[in-house]
Design an enzyme around this catalytic site. Structure first.
Site, short mmCIF file in Angstrom:
data_model
loop_
_atom_site.label_atom_id
_atom_site.label_comp_id
_atom_site.label_asym_id
_atom_site.label_seq_id
_atom_site.Cartn_x
_atom_site.Cartn_y
_atom_site.Cartn_z
N LYS A 225 82.41 43.31 103.03
CA LYS A 225 82.33 44.35 101.99
C LYS A 225 81.01 44.29 101.23
O LYS A 225 80.45 45.32 100.86
CB LYS A 225 83.51 44.22 101.02
CG LYS A 225 84.83 44.67 101.63
CD LYS A 225 85.94 44.65 100.59
CE LYS A 225 87.27 44.99 101.25
NZ LYS A 225 88.37 45.05 100.31
N ALA B 146 91.23 35.79 91.19
CA ALA B 146 89.86 36.18 90.83
C ALA B 146 89.00 36.37 92.09
O ALA B 146 87.80 36.15 92.08
CB ALA B 146 89.24 35.13 89.92
N ASN C 121 93.50 32.41 86.84
CA ASN C 121 93.19 31.95 88.20
C ASN C 121 93.31 30.45 88.32
O ASN C 121 93.16 29.71 87.35
CB ASN C 121 91.77 32.38 88.59
CG ASN C 121 91.54 32.31 90.09
OD1 ASN C 121 92.44 32.71 90.85
ND2 ASN C 121 90.40 31.82 90.52
N ARG D 4 86.06 30.44 88.18
CA ARG D 4 85.93 31.73 88.87
C ARG D 4 86.44 32.87 87.99
O ARG D 4 85.85 33.95 87.92
CB ARG D 4 86.74 31.67 90.17
CG ARG D 4 86.01 32.25 91.35
CD ARG D 4 86.82 32.05 92.60
NE ARG D 4 86.49 33.08 93.56
CZ ARG D 4 87.20 33.34 94.64
NH1 ARG D 4 88.29 32.66 94.88
NH2 ARG D 4 86.82 34.28 95.46
P1 NAP Z 1 90.28 36.17 98.12
O1 NAP Z 1 88.99 36.79 97.76
O2 NAP Z 1 90.30 35.07 99.12
O3 NAP Z 1 90.97 35.61 96.77
C1 NAP Z 1 92.17 34.90 96.82
C2 NAP Z 1 92.67 34.63 95.40
O4 NAP Z 1 93.95 34.03 95.53
C3 NAP Z 1 91.80 33.65 94.62
O5 NAP Z 1 91.85 33.99 93.28
C4 NAP Z 1 92.50 32.31 94.88
O6 NAP Z 1 92.29 31.38 93.86
C5 NAP Z 1 93.94 32.75 94.88
N1 NAP Z 1 94.79 31.85 95.64
C6 NAP Z 1 94.91 31.75 96.97
N2 NAP Z 1 95.81 30.84 97.31
C7 NAP Z 1 96.29 30.31 96.14
C8 NAP Z 1 97.25 29.33 95.82
N3 NAP Z 1 97.90 28.69 96.77
N4 NAP Z 1 97.50 29.07 94.53
C9 NAP Z 1 96.84 29.72 93.56
N5 NAP Z 1 95.92 30.67 93.78
C10 NAP Z 1 95.64 30.96 95.07
O7 NAP Z 1 91.30 37.25 98.67
P2 NAP Z 1 91.36 38.83 98.31
O8 NAP Z 1 90.51 39.59 99.25
O9 NAP Z 1 91.13 39.00 96.87
O10 NAP Z 1 92.88 39.16 98.69
C11 NAP Z 1 93.95 38.66 97.91
C12 NAP Z 1 95.26 39.30 98.36
O11 NAP Z 1 95.25 40.69 98.09
C13 NAP Z 1 95.48 39.24 99.88
O12 NAP Z 1 96.07 38.02 100.22
C14 NAP Z 1 96.39 40.44 100.14
O13 NAP Z 1 97.74 40.04 100.09
C15 NAP Z 1 96.11 41.35 98.98
N6 NAP Z 1 95.44 42.59 99.46
C16 NAP Z 1 96.11 43.76 99.28
C17 NAP Z 1 95.52 44.94 99.70
C18 NAP Z 1 96.28 46.21 99.53
O14 NAP Z 1 95.73 47.27 99.85
N7 NAP Z 1 97.49 46.16 99.03
C19 NAP Z 1 94.25 44.96 100.26
C20 NAP Z 1 93.59 43.76 100.41
C21 NAP Z 1 94.19 42.58 100.01
P3 NAP Z 1 91.00 30.42 93.86
O15 NAP Z 1 89.88 31.22 93.26
O16 NAP Z 1 91.41 29.28 92.99
O17 NAP Z 1 90.77 30.02 95.28
#
Ligand code: NAP
Length: 560
Positions: free
Chosen positions: A334, A420, A442, A447
């Site tokens: 992206k 975040a 977060n 972050r």
């Molecule tokens: P990302 O950039 O990898 O961010 C993941 C976030 O989740 C970070 O804040 C991370 O915290 C936190 N996290 C992950 N595992 C964790 C855990 N076990 N405990 C606590 N915090 C945790 O991912 P993203 O692109 O933002 O996507 C996040 C989610 O959004 C996806 O998994 C998906 O389900 C959803 N999504 C939905 C759509 C839709 O259209 N509905 C589209 C895209 C994504 P840290 O900063 O501490 O690592």
């Protein structure tokens, strides 16, 4: 030439003849390899392939355990008696040096091809390297001279990577044997390797088969029909595939609408790594079909970082004849997408600029003032791509629809965003733009603080969720996503009846967080709503038309 072949065949049934004519006239034949190890199994595969919609069969006789010419003749007969009219067949007995299944001696493999020609096989496929051996080349030429109905395919394969000079190899085959159909197949180590195959198809005429193997070569199998390869191969099921990256007939016809593709088909796709799990091809292709549009949406596996992304887009944009019109962009590209458009002076939607990520690229039509070089490639550096972000609008629309309010009604509402990462960033940008009071929680507090500083809101650690006092709670982490469906980012005791709870996770649609929020009497909004909204907004940007959002939602629920 091909229709003459049909007339000579002298079939008595008008219906069969008409079907045959249709099969010959379509440029690209969806061909199913028959790869059973015994004759009965091969006959069964022939019937299954025809029932699945095969337009041609490739009898891979090198897979048979006890190979003899009699079995091959019986198998050719089966292709004529297996119902649904006569199906053209290629007979191949592949040399193990070019991917053959068994180490049969040259003499037996050539005998199989000669007997196949005598039995009236439509095509026989011989390795070009073997054809160059005088004893083999002369024998095959002499045999074909007596049976002009059978056509010779001269094939070359490179399983390691691209041919050094694919155009030169194509020319050489045609010069060596002008009646032959060149078949050039190589492994694409990266999607950018496919463009050599596309150029060859674009720059040459006549019957030829050009395909790329491997996961990165998958689009060459789907685009074979648009670009006029005589054949594309697909298996009846995944186990029966005879080459890496081969699709099933069901996917090619059902998901990628093979029957509707033609030279005018406009192309779209999702650029991602990994891409195999993406639902975007399913929903966009369903919506294109719903509107009767001659458009096709592809999974575009672009591995690597900014450099590989840039090369991919340059490859696409310098080939306007490919008719790429737009892209969805997701992890990990992206930011690269935004950078590409910024660097090339294209339009960047202001909020996408602020978020630092684009999930949608729109390509201007080739009628824009681009000059074309002698090779037909665009040369002008005029910007042709615009970058947008439909994630934040998709999320905001899901929230306002779910809460039953207008966007203006969000002003001043206290909102807790958990997470975040990339999705959080887009949603926080959209919410702060709408005047919302956001607190970001977060796991990695630093972050959250960085994001909060950028968008002028508050930051906190997950332990502070116990003091949660928000009217809207949004989960932007992956917690609760399949297969970890028993996990939730916010303990049930922190949820309140007067809250709206939005979970961006869409697989499953009802996460544990949403289930517990519902039990507390809170209003819930699922991730499918956001997914469908951002896809519907992309569809609108791609086509100028309103997407059938109900169809999109049904497709996501059925596929998730
Ligand atoms: P990302 O950039 O990898 O961010 C993941 C976030 O989740 C970070 O804040 C991370 O915290 C936190 N996290 C992950 N595992 C964790 C855990 N076990 N405990 C606590 N915090 C945790 O991912 P993203 O692109 O933002 O996507 C996040 C989610 O959004 C996806 O998994 C998906 O389900 C959803 N999504 C939905 C759509 C839709 O259209 N509905 C589209 C895209 C994504 P840290 O900063 O501490 O690592």
């Amino acid at each position: 030439m091909l229709s003459l072949g049909i007339a000579q065949a002298g079939f008595d049934s008008c219906l069969v003849a008409r079907r045959l004519l249709y099969l010959w006239l379509i440029m690209t034949h969806l061909t199913v390899p028959i790869s059973a190890q015994d004759l009965d199994g091969a006959k069964r595969q022939v019937r299954e392939a025809i029932a699945a919609g095969a337009e041609m069969l490739e009898l891979r006789t090198d897979y048979l355990e006890a190979l003899d010419a009699v079995s091959v003749v019986a198998l050719i007969a089966e292709t004529r008696d297996a119902g649904r009219g006569r199906i053209p067949a290629i007979v191949t007995c592949r040399d193990p040096r070019e991917g053959g299944a068994k180490p049969y001696p040259d003499e037996l493999r050539i005998l199989v091809l000669l007997k196949a020609v005598e039995a009236g096989a439509d095509f026989v496929d011989l390795e070009y390297a073997n054809f160059l051996r005088p004893e083999i080349g002369h024998t095959i030429r002499a045999c074909l001279a007596t049976r002009p109905r059978s056509r010779l395919i001269l094939s070359a394969h490179d399983f390691r990577g691209r041919f050094r000079d694919i155009g030169g190899l194509h020319r050489e085959i045609i010069q060596t044997c002008p009646i032959a159909i060149p078949k050039l197949v190589y492994t694409a180590a990266h999607i950018n390797d496919c463009f050599g195959a596309f150029d060859l198809l674009h720059e040459t005429q006549g019957d030829r088969i050009v395909l790329c193997m491997g996961e990165s070569g998958l689009i060459s199998r789907i685009l074979a029909k648009k670009l006029g390869s005589l054949v594309t191969f697909a298996s009846v099921d995944e186990q029966a595939a005879t080459a890496p990256g081969q699709l099933t007939v069901g996917k090619l016809k059902g998901l990628y609408h093979q029957d509707s593709i033609d030279a005018q088909t406009e192309l779209f796709g999702v650029i991602a790594d990994p891409v195999g799990h993406s639902l975007s091809p399913t929903i966009h292709n369903a919506c294109f079909a719903d509107k009767g549009m001659n458009r096709l949406y592809l999974p575009l596996l672009v591995q690597g970082g900014q450099k590989e992304f840039d090369v991919f887009l340059d490859n696409v944009l310098t080939r306007p004849w490919l008719d790429f019109r737009g892209f969805s962009v997701t992890i990990p590209h992206k930011h690269s997408a935004l950078e590409y458009v910024r660097r090339n002076g294209g339009f960047v939607e202001p909020l996408a600029d602020e978020i630092g990520a684009a999930n949608t690229l729109i390509v201007a039509r080739a009628s824009s003032p681009w000059e074309h070089g002698q090779d037909g490639r665009a040369t002008n550096k005029e910007p042709r791509v615009s970058a947008c972000n439909t994630d934040y609008a998709g999320a905001l629309d899901a929230i306002t629809q779910g809460m039953g309010i207008e966007r203006a009604g969000l002003r001043g509402v206290p909102v807790a965003v958990v997470g975040a990462g990339g999705v959080s960033r887009a949603i926080v940008a959209g919410l702060t733009d709408a005047g919302v009071k956001v607190t970001i929680y977060n796991r990695t507090v630093k972050r959250a603080e960085e994001l909060a500083t950028e968008f002028h809101c508050q930051a906190a650690g997950l332990d502070e969720l116990s003091r949660l006092d928000a009217k809207l709670l949004i989960n932007c982490t992956s917690i609760g996503m399949h297969p970890h469906v028993d996990a939730t980012p916010v303990p049930a005791e922190y949820l309140k009846p007067d809250m709206a709870v939005f979970d961006t996770v869409y697989n499953p649609a009802e996460t544990l967080l949403l289930r517990q929020a519902k039990e507390k009497g809170a209003r819930t909004i699922d991730g499918i709503a956001m997914f469908v909204n951002q896809a519907a907004a992309q569809f609108h940007l791609f086509t100028g038309q309103t997407a059938n959002a109900g169809l999109m939602r049904d497709v996501v629920i059925r596929s998730a």
